[in-house]
Design an enzyme around this catalytic site. Structure first.
Site, mmCIF file in Angstrom:
data_model
loop_
_atom_site.group_PDB
_atom_site.id
_atom_site.type_symbol
_atom_site.label_atom_id
_atom_site.label_comp_id
_atom_site.label_asym_id
_atom_site.label_seq_id
_atom_site.Cartn_x
_atom_site.Cartn_y
_atom_site.Cartn_z
ATOM 1 N N SER A 1 0.841 -1.203 0.000
ATOM 2 C CA SER A 1 0.000 0.000 0.000
ATOM 3 C C SER A 1 0.879 1.258 0.000
ATOM 4 C CB SER A 1 -0.962 -0.037 1.190
ATOM 5 O OG SER A 1 -1.896 1.006 1.144
ATOM 6 N N HIS B 1 -8.625 1.201 -0.704
ATOM 7 C CA HIS B 1 -8.439 0.288 -1.838
ATOM 8 C C HIS B 1 -9.758 -0.296 -2.334
ATOM 9 C CE1 HIS B 1 -4.269 0.808 -0.959
ATOM 10 N NE2 HIS B 1 -4.407 0.286 0.233
#
Length: 300
Positions: A87, A187
C-alpha cells in the site's frame, strides 16, 4: 538475492520516530521534511498518542518517514535486487529506488493521506482482517456480504473492506474476523474521489526510472519505468492490494532474503507464512541496523 520491503498503514505506533531522530542529522532532516509538507512529523513521531496517529492524514506520512530514515541508516552498501511496498509502502520504496526524491515522496503521501481521509469521512466504512479459513470460502463470504477483498495478503490473511454494517456481520466458516484501526474502506470504490484528487497532484511530480525492480501491488509485476510506477501508485488508492502476488513474484524471481524497513514486522510475518523459504529480517529501531547488515552479508 535480497529484497527491501516497506510496510503500509496500521503498523504505526506512538513514539516510533523517537530513536531515529536521536541522531541530530536525522532530527534536522525530519524537521526539513515537516516544513516541506506542513505537518509536524517530529511531534507525531514522538509525542502524539495512538488515536492521533490513527488518522490517515497523519499515519501515512509518519510511516513513510520512518521507512526512509531506516533505509538511509541501513546504507547503500547492501546489494538490493528488488523492492516492494505494501500500500503506502510503495511510495517508500519508490523513493528509496530513486523514482522521485524523498521530499516528493513526503509530498505525495501527504496529499494521498489527506484525500483518503476526506473520502473516509464521507462514508461509514472500514476494514477487517479475516484470518484463516479456506481461501475460496473467505473470498465468497466477502463477496456475498457486499464487501471487497481490499488486501489479499497471502499467508491466510485477507482484508475485507466496505460498509461497517456489512463488516459487522462477516463471519466466514473457520476464520477469525478482526476489525482494523483504520478510518475507511481503503483500496475500494469508496476511495475513487480520493484517487481522482490525488492523481491531479501526483502527475505534477517529476519521476525517473527505478534503480531496481519494483514489485507492483496490482499484480506482482516487476517495474522499472518511473511513469508506470507512479501510475500504479495512483491507481492503487481505489483498487485492491495483492501482496500475495508480490510474495509469489519474489519466490519466482529468486529472492532469498527480505529486509523490512521501519516500522518493520508486519510484512515479515506475512512472508513467514506465505513464502517461508525466504529468510527475513525486520528493522524496528536503530538497534536492529547492525544485525540487518549482518543478515545482508555486509559489515557496517
Amino acid at each position: 538475492m535480497i529484497a527491501l520491503i516497506a510496510p503500509g498503514q496500521g503498523c504505526q505506533t506512538p513514539g516510533m520516530l523517537t530513536p531515529w531522530i536521536a541522531d541530530p542529522t536525522f532530527h534536522q532532516l525530519v524537521t526539513t521534511w515537516s516544513e516541506a509538507i506542513d505537518l509536524d512529523l517530529i511531534y507525531l513521531g514522538t509525542k502524539a498518542d495512538a488515536e492521533e496517529i490513527r488518522d490517515t492524514a497523519n499515519a501515512q506520512p509518519l510511516i513513510v518517514a520512518a521507512g526512509l530514515l531506516s533505509a538511509r541508516a541501513l546504507g547503500e552498501e547492501n546489494e538490493i535486487s528488488f523492492m516492494a511496498g505494501h500500500s503506502v509502502g510503495e511510495i517508500t520504496v519508490a523513493a528509496i529506488a530513486g523514482v522521485f526524491t524523498e521530499i516528493d515522496a513526503l509530498r505525495l503521501v501527504r496529499a494521498r493521506g489527506i484525500e483518503m481521509a476526506k473520502a473516509a469521512m464521507d462514508s461509514q466504512s472500514g476494514m477487517s482482517a479475516v484470518l484463516g479459513g479456506d481461501r475460496e470460502d473467505v473470498l465468497q463470504a466477502i463477496k456475498d456480504a457486499g464487501l471487497v477483498a481490499a488486501n489479499d495478503n497471502g499467508g491466510g490473511q485477507i482484508v475485507a473492506a466496505g460498509d461497517l454494517g456489512a463488516l459487522s456481520t462477516l463471519a466466514p466458516e473457520g476464520a477469525r474476523v478482526r476489525a482494523l484501526q483504520v478510518s475507511g474502506a481503503f483500496h475500494t470504490a469508496f476511495m475513487k474521489p480520493a484517487m481522482e484528487s490525488f492523481k491531479s497532484f501526483a502527475t505534477s511530480i517529476t519521476v525517473k526510472d527505478s534503480n531496481v525492480g519494483l514489485l507492483s501491488n496490482k499484480d506482482g509485476a516487476v517495474l522499472l519505468s518511473g511513469e508506470r510506477i507512479l501510475n500504479r501508485i495512483i491507481e492503487q488508492v481505489a483498487n485492491p492490494v495483492r501482496w500475495d502476488l508480490c510474495m509469489s513474484s519474489m519466490e519466482s524471481i529468486g529472492v532469498t532474503q527480505a529486509i523490512e524497513v521501519a516500522p518493520g514486522g508486519t510484512l515479515v510475518g506475512l512472508l513467514k507464512r506465505g513464502a517461508p523459504k525466504i529468510s527475513t529480517y525486520a528493522i524496528k529501531s536503530p538497534d536492529d541496523l547492525e544485525s540487518a547488515r549482518t543478515f545482508a552479508g555486509v559489515k557496517g
